[in-house]
Design a protein around this motif. Structure first.
Motif, PDB file in Angstrom:
ATOM      1  N   TYR A   1     -12.087  12.587   1.788  1.00 35.46           N
ATOM      2  CA  TYR A   1     -10.768  11.948   1.786  1.00 35.46           C
ATOM      3  C   TYR A   1      -9.917  12.459   2.941  1.00 35.46           C
ATOM      4  CZ  TYR A   1      -5.915  11.113   0.550  1.00 35.46           C
ATOM      5  OH  TYR A   1      -4.601  10.759   0.601  1.00 35.46           O
ATOM      6  N   LYS A   2      -9.933  13.766   3.189  1.00 33.85           N
ATOM      7  CA  LYS A   2      -9.136  14.310   4.291  1.00 33.85           C
ATOM      8  C   LYS A   2      -9.655  13.811   5.639  1.00 33.85           C
ATOM      9  CE  LYS A   2      -7.408  18.397   3.983  1.00 33.85           C
ATOM     10  NZ  LYS A   2      -7.242  19.870   3.938  1.00 33.85           N
TER      11      LYS A   2
ATOM     12  N   GLN B   1      -9.945  -1.231   8.637  1.00 32.56           N
ATOM     13  CA  GLN B   1     -11.168  -0.607   8.142  1.00 32.56           C
ATOM     14  C   GLN B   1     -10.942   0.858   7.788  1.00 32.56           C
ATOM     15  OE1 GLN B   1     -14.195  -1.231  11.055  1.00 32.56           O
ATOM     16  NE2 GLN B   1     -14.325  -3.440  10.715  1.00 32.56           N
ATOM     17  N   ALA B   2     -10.189   1.566   8.608  1.00 36.07           N
ATOM     18  CA  ALA B   2      -9.906   2.969   8.319  1.00 36.07           C
ATOM     19  C   ALA B   2      -9.109   3.104   7.032  1.00 36.07           C
ATOM     20  CB  ALA B   2      -9.155   3.601   9.492  1.00 36.07           C
ATOM     21  N   ARG B   3      -8.165   2.186   6.816  1.00 35.18           N
ATOM     22  CA  ARG B   3      -7.407   2.239   5.568  1.00 35.18           C
ATOM     23  C   ARG B   3      -8.296   1.928   4.362  1.00 35.18           C
ATOM     24  NH1 ARG B   3      -1.836  -0.916   7.496  1.00 35.18           N
ATOM     25  NH2 ARG B   3      -0.859   0.923   8.470  1.00 35.18           N
ATOM     26  N   SER B   4      -9.222   0.987   4.503  1.00 36.95           N
ATOM     27  CA  SER B   4     -10.162   0.714   3.417  1.00 36.95           C
ATOM     28  C   SER B   4     -11.016   1.935   3.125  1.00 36.95           C
ATOM     29  CB  SER B   4     -11.049  -0.486   3.765  1.00 36.95           C
ATOM     30  OG  SER B   4     -10.295  -1.686   3.842  1.00 36.95           O
ATOM     31  N   THR B   5     -11.442   2.611   4.198  1.00 40.30           N
ATOM     32  CA  THR B   5     -12.223   3.826   3.995  1.00 40.30           C
ATOM     33  C   THR B   5     -11.392   4.896   3.297  1.00 40.30           C
ATOM     34  OG1 THR B   5     -13.567   3.371   5.944  1.00 40.30           O
ATOM     35  CG2 THR B   5     -13.502   5.638   5.182  1.00 40.30           C
ATOM     36  N   GLU B   6     -10.129   5.013   3.668  1.00 42.04           N
ATOM     37  CA  GLU B   6      -9.251   5.985   3.016  1.00 42.04           C
ATOM     38  C   GLU B   6      -9.074   5.652   1.536  1.00 42.04           C
ATOM     39  OE1 GLU B   6      -4.853   8.002   3.743  1.00 42.04           O
ATOM     40  OE2 GLU B   6      -5.294   6.000   4.522  1.00 42.04           O
ATOM     41  N   ILE B   7      -8.909   4.365   1.229  1.00 46.50           N
ATOM     42  CA  ILE B   7      -8.776   3.951  -0.168  1.00 46.50           C
ATOM     43  C   ILE B   7     -10.049   4.288  -0.942  1.00 46.50           C
ATOM     44  CG2 ILE B   7      -8.567   1.951  -1.677  1.00 46.50           C
ATOM     45  CD1 ILE B   7      -6.772   0.689   0.479  1.00 46.50           C
ATOM     46  N   ALA B   8     -11.210   3.982  -0.333  1.00 46.11           N
ATOM     47  CA  ALA B   8     -12.484   4.282  -0.995  1.00 46.11           C
ATOM     48  C   ALA B   8     -12.652   5.779  -1.197  1.00 46.11           C
ATOM     49  CB  ALA B   8     -13.638   3.716  -0.180  1.00 46.11           C
TER      50      ALA B   8
ATOM     51  N   VAL C   1       0.841  -1.193   0.000  1.00 41.73           N
ATOM     52  CA  VAL C   1       0.000   0.000   0.000  1.00 41.73           C
ATOM     53  C   VAL C   1       0.874   1.239   0.000  1.00 41.73           C
ATOM     54  CG1 VAL C   1      -1.789   1.246   1.254  1.00 41.73           C
ATOM     55  CG2 VAL C   1      -1.774  -1.241   1.253  1.00 41.73           C
ATOM     56  N   PRO C   2       0.591   2.218  -0.887  1.00 40.55           N
ATOM     57  CA  PRO C   2       1.366   3.451  -0.837  1.00 40.55           C
ATOM     58  C   PRO C   2       1.068   4.222   0.439  1.00 40.55           C
ATOM     59  CG  PRO C   2      -0.479   3.661  -2.338  1.00 40.55           C
ATOM     60  CD  PRO C   2      -0.425   2.223  -1.910  1.00 40.55           C
ATOM     61  N   ASP C   3       2.064   4.990   0.872  1.00 37.31           N
ATOM     62  CA  ASP C   3       1.872   5.787   2.078  1.00 37.31           C
ATOM     63  C   ASP C   3       0.740   6.781   1.862  1.00 37.31           C
ATOM     64  OD1 ASP C   3       3.920   4.451   3.212  1.00 37.31           O
ATOM     65  OD2 ASP C   3       5.451   5.958   2.714  1.00 37.31           O
ATOM     66  N   ALA C   4      -0.182   6.813   2.799  1.00 38.41           N
ATOM     67  CA  ALA C   4      -1.341   7.685   2.645  1.00 38.41           C
ATOM     68  C   ALA C   4      -1.001   9.097   3.094  1.00 38.41           C
ATOM     69  CB  ALA C   4      -2.507   7.153   3.475  1.00 38.41           C
ATOM     70  N   PRO C   5      -1.526  10.129   2.433  1.00 36.85           N
ATOM     71  CA  PRO C   5      -1.309  11.505   2.872  1.00 36.85           C
ATOM     72  C   PRO C   5      -2.066  11.806   4.155  1.00 36.85           C
ATOM     73  CG  PRO C   5      -2.829  11.416   1.030  1.00 36.85           C
ATOM     74  CD  PRO C   5      -2.309  10.019   1.236  1.00 36.85           C
ATOM     75  N   ARG C   6      -1.580  12.786   4.854  1.00 33.93           N
ATOM     76  CA  ARG C   6      -2.193  13.163   6.122  1.00 33.93           C
ATOM     77  C   ARG C   6      -2.656  14.612   6.026  1.00 33.93           C
ATOM     78  NH1 ARG C   6       1.815  10.554  10.733  1.00 33.93           N
ATOM     79  NH2 ARG C   6       1.866   8.445   9.873  1.00 33.93           N
ATOM     80  N   LEU C   7      -3.961  14.807   6.158  1.00 37.10           N
ATOM     81  CA  LEU C   7      -4.537  16.136   6.019  1.00 37.10           C
ATOM     82  C   LEU C   7      -5.633  16.339   7.055  1.00 37.10           C
ATOM     83  CD1 LEU C   7      -4.858  16.476   2.150  1.00 37.10           C
ATOM     84  CD2 LEU C   7      -3.312  17.738   3.604  1.00 37.10           C
ATOM     85  N   ASN C   8      -5.888  17.579   7.385  1.00 35.51           N
ATOM     86  CA  ASN C   8      -7.044  17.909   8.192  1.00 35.51           C
ATOM     87  C   ASN C   8      -8.227  18.186   7.280  1.00 35.51           C
ATOM     88  OD1 ASN C   8      -5.697  17.709  10.648  1.00 35.51           O
ATOM     89  ND2 ASN C   8      -4.865  19.793  10.436  1.00 35.51           N
TER      90      ASN C   8
END
Length: 717
Positions: free
Chosen positions: A630-631, A670-677, A61-68
């Motif tokens: 997404y954020k 689950q949070a990562r799946s939500t981030e991907i979606a 999995v690529p590193d996910a960005p972090r945003l508010n």
């Protein structure tokens, strides 16, 4: 290994942690809402992920960005209500040469050219060159541009629309000869739906339980992903056709010829009227006279409605001659007639209407092809990025399965040592089964998406695609920018109204309707023709003949084709011919109906413009919403990582349990799946916006002329 503690302490920790977990989960949406109002911004630093197939457990999995979470940009400016004047005038020089018929426009100097039937090449089987260069070790490595290029070059829906351009060319040739148009196909095929992106557990299910949520999709045998819909872009209603209008001049000249052998025997009967022999008759029969007959006529119409007709025959010699004659042109009869309509059928605007309609349809066929290419790019891009997201989701499920397997192994060891109740092992095994189901489901959806994308790109039944591959590996990744570009809705609406090919071709249909209405109104006029005729050895007055044809291009043989008069007769004549319908209800009704149908088409076109405005506005809202979601999903994933790390730290000092750690790992999955979606939804929202504006070709660096020819340049956008 779990620290050695008393079973009472373990049960107390389990109950306390479960109670705290219930409160934390229920308060998570409030935390996300509070975060959405925060003004602090961080920088996205996406990293490229692996490109190998997730089904074979080789993708990371690529590193996910972090945003508010930012506030959603409100839509404040209202779009202009009237539709702008369309300025698109597509050049129509480029034709799909690989599909064009040969011999449709014969050489002028070749006398037999007009009588050679045109030949149409066999269906193009596709080209496998690009595919062969992308297959390595049984895997198809695809960038988005490669996928789009393969689809445009080989997709059968695109190929069907190429033939539509050729159909318009045949109508143009037919109209130049004096025929009516047969029309083009206004239907557009949309790509298959696909299985869609991965489900989002946290967005689709209320988080009120300490246990992992059930999968969002449970039907693995559904075939809805293969549904393909169709658009009909015709502005004419069902059963609505314009009336025929006045006859069309025969622009292609026609030559009639007839020759034969004739033998005549004259019988003369004389009756006496005086003297004693009054009333007696004497019959005299001459010998047989032999002739070669010849009748030739020439007929041609002109754009003003005028028609010339010329005939040459030896009818006078054959009928009245006293000696045999084998030269049919020794003494001939001639007739030349010019006829010009003064009311019905008069003028270039009416008589060239089908030529103008054919020209507009030729432009419309190119616009329809562009619309089909847009739909193909839109569908291919959506299928491609859904495959990317489904692959990332497979990797998340694999990590969750590994965590569940580790829990089972640890619990089995502790049960063997007597430090853990067997019920805890049963719970861990149940969690393992759920993780296995999630992975099987994710892998199945990925494979289904592979099949659908493959069939969109190549013709699996064609022998030219000999390269064998078992997996599709998408190499592009979804990268979300730090700050999205500002979206000015009124400007985007103006761009969409000016760029959308479906709206431009609808405007051409309106032009064709206006042309047809003018023709039907002309049909309601009386028929008043001015004629002039010159005959040598003429036989009669000028006959009242039909001018032109109803659009079939079939001429009517002149009535004096084989008629001649006395050898001394030379006739000059001219005048008018009038047909005056006394009630004229059919023509009046057709003129009114055609105007009503034109108003319907104008209303449908205006509705299409309104739908484009609505689609662009909603697409902008979807982009803003997807970016905010997404954020929020990124923030939620970040919190889950912190909670998991905290639970692991407590485990090292004996303040937690393996079960709580694994549960936190499940929630993180689950949070990562939500981030991907959410990332997938943002990308598809961007594609939807480009699709609504109509600039997917420019966005993907595709030239329309290259798409028509069927060869896409290897230029990345």
């Amino acid at each position: 290994m779990r620290p050695l503690t008393s079973s009472i302490k373990n049960r107390h920790l389990d109950r306390s942690a479960a109670k705290w977990r219930n409160h934390r989960i229920s308060l998570l949406p409030l935390a996300l809402l509070a975060t959405s109002l925060a003004s602090a911004q961080t920088t996205i630093e996406p990293s490229a992920g692996a490109v190998t197939s997730p089904v074979t457990n080789q993708q990371t999995v690529p590193d996910a960005p972090r945003l508010n979470l930012p506030p959603i940009t409100p839509f404040t400016a209202a779009p202009a209500s009237p539709a702008p004047q369309l300025s698109r005038d597509e050049a129509v020089d480029t034709s799909p040469t690989r599909s064009a018929p040969k011999g449709l426009r014969p050489d002028f100097l070749g006398f037999l050219g007009p009588y050679r039937r045109a030949t149409v090449p066999q269906l193009f089987p596709g080209t496998g060159e690009r595919l062969n260069s992308l297959v390595k070790e049984g895997k198809l490595y695809l960038t988005l541009h490669d996928a789009i290029a393969l689809a445009i070059e080989n997709n059968l829906d695109v190929e069907v629309e190429r033939y539509n351009i050729v159909l318009a060319d045949t109508d143009l040739v037919r109209a130049k000869g004096g025929g009516s148009t047969r029309g083009i196909d206004f239907t557009i095929q949309e790509p298959q739906n696909g299985v869609g992106g991965p489900g989002s557990p946290l967005l689709n299910t209320a988080a009120v339980s300490t246990n992992p949520v059930t999968p969002t999709v449970t039907d693995l045998t559904s075939l809805n992903s293969m549904v393909q819909s169709q658009q009909n872009l015709s502005e004419a209603g069902t059963g609505s056709t314009y009336s025929q209008g006045p006859n069309i001049p025969l622009y292609d000249p026609s030559l009639f010829a007839e020759s034969g052998y004739l033998q005549r025997s004259n019988t003369t009967t004389l009756t006496s009227t005086t003297g004693t022999d009054a009333g007696s008759t004497t019959t005299t029969q001459t010998g047989s006279l032999k002739y070669v007959t010849a009748n030739v006529a020439y007929l041609q119409g002109f754009s003003t409605g005028a028609q010339i007709e010329a005939t040459i025959n030896n009818d006078s010699s054959v009928v009245y001659g006293s000696a045999s004659q084998y030269d049919p042109f020794a003494t001939v009869s001639t007739s030349s007639t010019v006829t010009q309509p003064l009311l019905r059928g008069r003028g270039r605007e009416v008589n060239l209407r089908y030529l103008h309609i054919a020209g507009n349809n030729r432009k419309a066929s190119r616009l329809l092809f562009e619309q089909q290419v847009l739909e193909t790019i839109y569908g291919t891009s959506r299928l491609y990025f859904d495959l990317v997201s489904l692959g990332e989701n497979v990797t998340v499920k694999q990590e969750s399965l590994r965590a569940s397997q580790k829990l089972v192994e640890d619990d089995e060891s502790q049960v063997d040592q007597g430090t853990l109740a067997p019920i805890e092992l049963t719970r861990a095994r149940a969690l393992l089964g759920s993780s296995q189901f999630d992975l099987i489901q994710a892998q199945g959806l990925y494979r289904q998406q592979e099949v659908i994308l493959r069939d969109e790109l190549i013709r699996t039944g064609s022998p030219v695609f000999a390269a064998q591959f078992t997996e599709i590996v998408p190499t592009d990744r979804i990268l979300v920018p730090d700050q999205p570009d500002p979206l000015n809705v009124p400007d985007l609406i103006q761009q969409g109204l000016a760029r959308r090919p479906d709206l431009a071709q609808a405007a051409l249909q309106i032009k064709n309707g206006e042309i047809s209405v003018k023709a039907s109104r002309n049909q309601a006029l009386p028929q008043l023709n001015l004629y002039g005729n010159v005959e040598t050895r003429g036989s009669s007055e000028q006959a009242y003949e039909q001018l032109g044809s109803t659009g079939t291009g079939l001429p009517t043989i002149p009535q004096n084709f084989a008629l001649g008069g006395l050898r001394t007769s030379t006739i000059y004549q001219g005048g008018v011919q009038l047909t005056l319908p006394l009630r004229n209800r059919v023509a009046q009704s057709d003129a009114a109906r055609d105007t009503i149908q034109l108003r319907q088409a104008q209303a449908r076109t205006e509705k299409l413009a309104n739908q484009i405005r609505e689609a662009i506005e909603n697409a902008v809202i979807a982009v803003d919403t997807a970016y905010a979601a997404y954020k929020a999903a990124t923030t939620s994933r970040d919190y889950q990582e912190q909670l998991l790390q905290s639970e692991r730290d407590k485990l090292t000092v004996g303040s937690s349990t393996n079960l709580l750690v694994v549960q936190n790992e499940t929630y993180l999955a689950q949070a990562r799946s939500t981030e991907i979606a959410a990332r997938s939804n943002w990308k598809k929202a961007q594609i939807d916006l480009d699709h609504a504006i109509g600039n997917l070709l420019d966005r993907n660096n595709i030239k329309l002329d290259d798409a028509i020819s069927g060869t896409i340049a290897n230029t990345q956008p």
